[in-house]
Design a protein around this motif. Structure first.
Motif, short mmCIF file in Angstrom:
data_model
loop_
_atom_site.label_atom_id
_atom_site.label_comp_id
_atom_site.label_asym_id
_atom_site.label_seq_id
_atom_site.Cartn_x
_atom_site.Cartn_y
_atom_site.Cartn_z
N ALA A 156 0.83 -1.22 0.00
CA ALA A 156 0.00 0.00 0.00
C ALA A 156 0.86 1.27 0.00
CB ALA A 156 -0.92 0.01 1.22
N GLY A 157 2.12 1.13 0.38
CA GLY A 157 3.02 2.28 0.35
C GLY A 157 3.51 2.60 -1.05
N MET A 158 3.28 1.67 -1.98
CA MET A 158 3.69 1.90 -3.37
C MET A 158 2.50 2.29 -4.23
SD MET A 158 5.78 -1.60 -3.39
CE MET A 158 5.88 -1.66 -5.16
N ILE A 159 1.35 1.68 -3.95
CA ILE A 159 0.12 1.98 -4.69
C ILE A 159 -0.89 2.45 -3.66
CG2 ILE A 159 -1.73 1.01 -6.11
CD1 ILE A 159 0.15 -1.32 -6.75
N PRO A 160 -1.34 3.70 -3.69
CA PRO A 160 -2.31 4.12 -2.67
C PRO A 160 -3.62 3.36 -2.82
CG PRO A 160 -2.00 5.85 -4.32
CD PRO A 160 -1.02 4.77 -4.64
N LEU A 161 -3.92 2.51 -1.85
CA LEU A 161 -5.14 1.71 -1.92
C LEU A 161 -6.34 2.58 -1.59
CD1 LEU A 161 -3.98 -1.54 -0.06
CD2 LEU A 161 -4.09 -1.13 -2.53
N SER A 162 -7.49 2.24 -2.15
CA SER A 162 -8.71 3.00 -1.86
C SER A 162 -9.02 2.89 -0.36
CB SER A 162 -9.88 2.46 -2.67
OG SER A 162 -10.12 1.11 -2.32
N ARG A 163 -9.60 3.92 0.19
CA ARG A 163 -10.12 4.00 1.56
C ARG A 163 -9.04 4.08 2.65
NH1 ARG A 163 -14.19 -0.63 2.45
NH2 ARG A 163 -14.33 0.47 4.42
N VAL A 164 -7.91 3.38 2.53
CA VAL A 164 -6.93 3.39 3.62
C VAL A 164 -5.80 4.39 3.32
CG1 VAL A 164 -7.46 1.09 4.49
CG2 VAL A 164 -5.81 1.31 2.66
N VAL A 165 -6.20 5.64 3.14
CA VAL A 165 -5.27 6.65 2.65
C VAL A 165 -4.16 6.96 3.65
CG1 VAL A 165 -6.93 8.46 3.33
CG2 VAL A 165 -5.06 9.03 1.79
N ALA A 166 -4.51 7.05 4.94
CA ALA A 166 -3.49 7.39 5.93
C ALA A 166 -2.46 6.26 6.04
CB ALA A 166 -4.15 7.64 7.29
N TYR A 167 -2.96 5.03 6.04
CA TYR A 167 -2.07 3.86 6.14
C TYR A 167 -1.14 3.82 4.92
CZ TYR A 167 -0.73 -1.09 6.39
OH TYR A 167 -0.02 -2.27 6.46
N SER A 168 -1.70 4.04 3.72
CA SER A 168 -0.88 4.00 2.50
C SER A 168 0.19 5.09 2.55
CB SER A 168 -1.76 4.19 1.26
OG SER A 168 -2.68 3.14 1.13
N ALA A 169 -0.22 6.29 2.96
CA ALA A 169 0.74 7.41 2.99
C ALA A 169 1.82 7.15 4.05
CB ALA A 169 0.00 8.71 3.27
N ALA A 170 1.42 6.59 5.19
CA ALA A 170 2.41 6.32 6.25
C ALA A 170 3.41 5.26 5.78
CB ALA A 170 1.69 5.86 7.52
N LYS A 171 2.94 4.25 5.08
CA LYS A 171 3.85 3.21 4.61
C LYS A 171 4.75 3.74 3.48
CE LYS A 171 2.78 -0.37 7.21
NZ LYS A 171 3.71 -0.85 8.26
N ALA A 172 4.23 4.66 2.67
CA ALA A 172 5.09 5.30 1.66
C ALA A 172 6.22 6.04 2.37
CB ALA A 172 4.26 6.26 0.80
N ALA A 173 5.89 6.66 3.49
CA ALA A 173 6.91 7.38 4.27
C ALA A 173 7.92 6.40 4.87
CB ALA A 173 6.23 8.20 5.36
N VAL A 174 7.46 5.22 5.25
CA VAL A 174 8.40 4.20 5.79
C VAL A 174 9.40 3.80 4.70
CG1 VAL A 174 8.57 1.81 6.62
CG2 VAL A 174 6.78 3.31 7.52
N ILE A 175 8.92 3.62 3.48
CA ILE A 175 9.83 3.25 2.37
C ILE A 175 10.83 4.39 2.13
CG2 ILE A 175 9.96 2.72 -0.11
CD1 ILE A 175 7.11 1.41 0.25
N ASN A 176 10.34 5.61 2.18
CA ASN A 176 11.21 6.77 1.96
C ASN A 176 12.26 6.88 3.07
OD1 ASN A 176 11.80 9.86 2.16
ND2 ASN A 176 10.94 9.53 0.11
N LEU A 177 11.84 6.69 4.31
CA LEU A 177 12.78 6.76 5.44
C LEU A 177 13.83 5.64 5.33
CD1 LEU A 177 13.67 7.95 8.18
CD2 LEU A 177 11.98 6.44 9.28
N THR A 178 13.38 4.48 4.88
CA THR A 178 14.30 3.35 4.67
C THR A 178 15.41 3.74 3.70
OG1 THR A 178 12.51 1.76 5.06
CG2 THR A 178 14.42 0.96 3.82
N MET A 179 15.02 4.38 2.60
CA MET A 179 16.01 4.78 1.60
C MET A 179 16.95 5.86 2.15
SD MET A 179 13.29 4.72 -1.52
CE MET A 179 14.29 5.26 -2.87
#
Ligand SMILES: NC(=O)c1ccc[n+]([C@@H]2O[C@H](COP(=O)([O-])OP(=O)(O)OC[C@H]3O[C@@H](n4cnc5c(N)ncnc54)[C@H](O)[C@@H]3O)[C@@H](O)[C@H]2O)c1
Length: 270
Positions: A156-179
């Motif tokens: 969900a951090g790579m593809i923003p899933l419908s309805r779970v917008v905060a979770y998707s955005a937070a996981k995108a941030a986890v991937i970014n912080l990892t890098m």
């Protein structure tokens, strides 16, 4: 020549959220490859049960109580672990999940999503699920010039899933912080990678994927329909990715990567 690429004996591996479904499965895998595993979480009953399972399978594990959202609690846990077992060389950050009030209901309004719910999901997944553990355990790994940090992000951090917008955005941030951390610590002996699971039934998403009678919910059915392998994943199917990323000999030149384990979900569009 002995093939010991994936041998984890001599390593101390902390699995935050090892009390849960995916973290627990990854704790099993690390122990099976020889690591001394610390199941870290808030629920001592579930932690003790996981430790028993690991020991029954011939592995070594202890439970350590701590709250991933509390830096002091994590630091205290780290010091106790280092005193008892020696320096931690593997960290799996698997505390995380969505919460119902951060999920937009079917036909619901994004504009009504509360700041509290948004912040709660970011606090759990980004701050407790990645930032604080990396700071607290990274500090000792840097001193040892040795460590592998594995953040559990999400497809969900790579593809923003419908309805779970905060979770998707937070996981995108986890991937970014990892890098970010991978680059920051690349020359200091600490590798930082992420694993992004697709859909695996667990405590935090069971109600989203299944109806009470055990059949798929509407959303569960849609997900299966969009997954090339036409099924959900099982916790043990993360074992290969986590052991590979943990094993310094097997993945010594791998850092800043996000390994997707999703039955092909992210590779297709309808
Ligand atoms: N299950 C899936 O389909 C899926 C998919 C992608 C990513 N993930 C991610 O995998 C990770 C593990 O989730 P899971 O599905 O196994 O869920 P889970 O609810 O079974 O496990 C999460 C665990 O984290 C623990 N935890 C929560 N807050 C904590 C805190 N503050 N301190 C310590 N422990 C805490 C919980 O008690 C629980 O044991 C999460 O980051 C989740 O977002 C799960």
């Amino acid at each position: 020549m002995k093939n010991d690429l994936f041998d984890l004996s001599g390593e101390v591996a902390v699995v935050i959220g090892g009390t849960g479904v995916l973290g627990g499965g990854m704790a099993d895998a690390l122990a099976a490859y020889g690591a001394q595993v610390v199941v870290l979480g808030r629920n001592s009953e579930r932690g003790a049960a996981r430790v028993r399972d690991i020991e029954a399978a011939g592995g070594r594990a202890i439970f350590q109580s701590a709250d991933a959202m509390d830096r002091d609690s994590l630091a205290e846990a780290r010091d106790q672990i280092c005193n008892a077992l020696g320096p931690v060389s593997i960290l799996v950050s698997a505390a995380g999940g969505n919460r119902p009030d951060a999920t937009i209901p079917p036909g619901g309004d994004f504009c009504k999503l509360s700041k509290e719910a948004w912040n709660g999901v970011f606090d759990l997944n980004l701050v407790g699920g990645s930032l604080l553990p990396a700071q607290v355990f990274g500090e000792t790994m840097l001193q040892q010039k040795k460590g592998s940090i594995i953040n559990i992000a999400s497809m969900a951090g790579m593809i923003p899933l419908s309805r779970v917008v905060a979770y998707s955005a937070a996981k995108a941030a986890v991937i970014n912080l990892t890098m970010f951390l991978a680059r920051e610590w690349a020359t200091r002996g600490v590798r930082v990678n992420a694993i992004s699971p697709g859909f695996f039934p667990a405590e935090q998403n069971r109600a989203l994927l299944y109806k009470e009678d055990g059949s798929y919910s509407e959303r569960g059915g849609q997900i299966i329909g969009h997954t090339p392998m036409a099924r959900f994943g099982q916790a043990h199917e993360l074992s290969g990715a986590v052991v590979w990323l943990a094993a310094h000999r097997a993945s010594s030149f791998v850092t800043g990567q996000n390994i997707v384990v999703d039955g092909g979900f992210s590779s297709t569009t309808i």
